[in-house]
Design a protein around this motif. Structure first.
Motif, PDB file in Angstrom:
ATOM      1  N   ILE A  86      19.232  33.971 -21.518  1.00 43.54           N
ATOM      2  CA  ILE A  86      19.607  33.605 -20.633  1.00 43.54           C
ATOM      3  C   ILE A  86      18.767  33.586 -19.575  1.00 43.54           C
ATOM      4  O   ILE A  86      17.463  33.718 -19.595  1.00 43.54           O
ATOM      5  CB  ILE A  86      19.677  35.293 -19.948  1.00 43.54           C
ATOM      6  CG1 ILE A  86      21.300  35.475 -20.851  1.00 43.54           C
ATOM      7  CG2 ILE A  86      21.432  34.394 -18.758  1.00 43.54           C
ATOM      8  CD1 ILE A  86      21.550  36.439 -21.751  1.00 43.54           C
ATOM      9  N   GLN A 126      20.857  36.498 -27.408  1.00 40.91           N
ATOM     10  CA  GLN A 126      21.393  34.852 -26.810  1.00 40.91           C
ATOM     11  C   GLN A 126      20.007  34.921 -25.870  1.00 40.91           C
ATOM     12  O   GLN A 126      19.170  36.522 -25.795  1.00 40.91           O
ATOM     13  CB  GLN A 126      22.100  35.522 -25.919  1.00 40.91           C
ATOM     14  CG  GLN A 126      22.822  34.836 -25.071  1.00 40.91           C
ATOM     15  CD  GLN A 126      24.152  35.623 -24.528  1.00 40.91           C
ATOM     16  OE1 GLN A 126      24.012  36.694 -24.342  1.00 40.91           O
ATOM     17  NE2 GLN A 126      25.098  34.632 -24.917  1.00 40.91           N
ATOM     18  N   THR A 173      22.842  30.433 -22.592  1.00 41.60           N
ATOM     19  CA  THR A 173      23.156  30.431 -21.015  1.00 41.60           C
ATOM     20  C   THR A 173      23.243  29.033 -20.355  1.00 41.60           C
ATOM     21  O   THR A 173      22.397  28.992 -20.595  1.00 41.60           O
ATOM     22  CB  THR A 173      24.106  32.212 -20.877  1.00 41.60           C
ATOM     23  OG1 THR A 173      22.924  32.248 -19.984  1.00 41.60           O
ATOM     24  CG2 THR A 173      24.176  32.414 -21.844  1.00 41.60           C
TER      25      THR A 173
END
Length: 245
Positions: free
Chosen positions: A106, A104, A149
């Motif tokens: 961010i 992921q 995100t």
């Protein structure tokens, strides 16, 4: 062979159903025909070799010929907390980080970050960034598409990564390669690992101390000062090599 992502719900009774923008790409860009083979991934842990059967205007039905379980994902989850860089550097960082196995990404708004995004700009950027992540995941044979995100503050990011097994912050003033090696050697399969990268100009001293107070380990990536678009990829490369031995 071309590869596409679907959700697990789109795999049923020996068939995969492709919807969305990939339908147009298959029909009008690639000009594929029934009988041609494609790779399908469910975004979790399974991939399939499929044969196209029905090419509709809004959905494509492909028969599953064979199936295999996860073989391309890293055995640990690596989270890249990237300080917002200038220009299109973020797009490059996302593309390469996905290729290297990041789980992921961010984006983080830090004190030295020049880029400031309002709500509308952030939403447009995030949509673009996630499209780049998906394209990179297809190209590199990933089993899942890493999410990019929304933008977080450093405090918000540190709150999230507090639940991870280990967190690292490459810092140009950190010294001692042996200590860095000892920290990196703690990373094992099954762990969740946060990697904090500053924007151009890096983190300021107070931000590094804030991260340190939250249990983040300052590490060195060598004697040379790396650009923001290089530092995260270097850290990911080191961990990828270590985890895949």
């Amino acid at each position: 062979m071309y590869h596409f992502f679907v959700t697990p719900a789109q795999i049923e009774d020996g068939y995969a159903v492709i919807t969305g923008q990939d339908v147009n790409h298959i029909r009008n860009v690639l000009r594929m025909k029934p009988g041609e083979k494609v790779g399908i991934r469910d975004g979790i842990s399974r991939s399939y070799v499929c044969e196209l059967e029905e090419l509709g205007t809004d959905r494509i039905r492909a028969r599953i010929l064979s199936e295999e379980t996860d073989s391309s994902e890293l055995p640990a989850r690596l989270y890249l907390f990237q300080g917002l860089p200038k220009g299109d550097k973020m797009e490059f960082i996302i593309q390469k980080a996905v290729e290297l196995g990041v789980y992921q990404i961010i984006p983080v708004a830090t004190r030295r970050a020049v880029v400031k995004l309002d709500g509308r700009k952030e939403e447009a950027k995030r949509k673009r960034w996630n499209a780049i992540a998906e394209s990179a995941a297809k190209q590199s044979g990933r089993m899942l598409v890493p999410e990019v995100t929304g933008v977080m503050t450093l405090s918000e990011a540190l709150s999230i990564s507090g639940a991870f097994d280990i967190n690292l912050i490459p810092y140009e003033l950190e010294e001692g390669m042996e200590r860095t090696k000892a920290v990196l050697n703690q990373v094992r399969p099954g762990m969740s690992v946060g990697i904090y990268i500053g924007p151009e100009g890096g983190f300021d001293v107070e931000e590094v101390e804030q991260a340190r107070a939250c249990g983040v380990h300052p590490v060195t990536l060598g004697r040379r000062i790396l650009r923001t678009e290089t530092a995260g990829l270097t850290a990911l490369s080191i961990l990828m090599f270590q985890l895949e031995q």
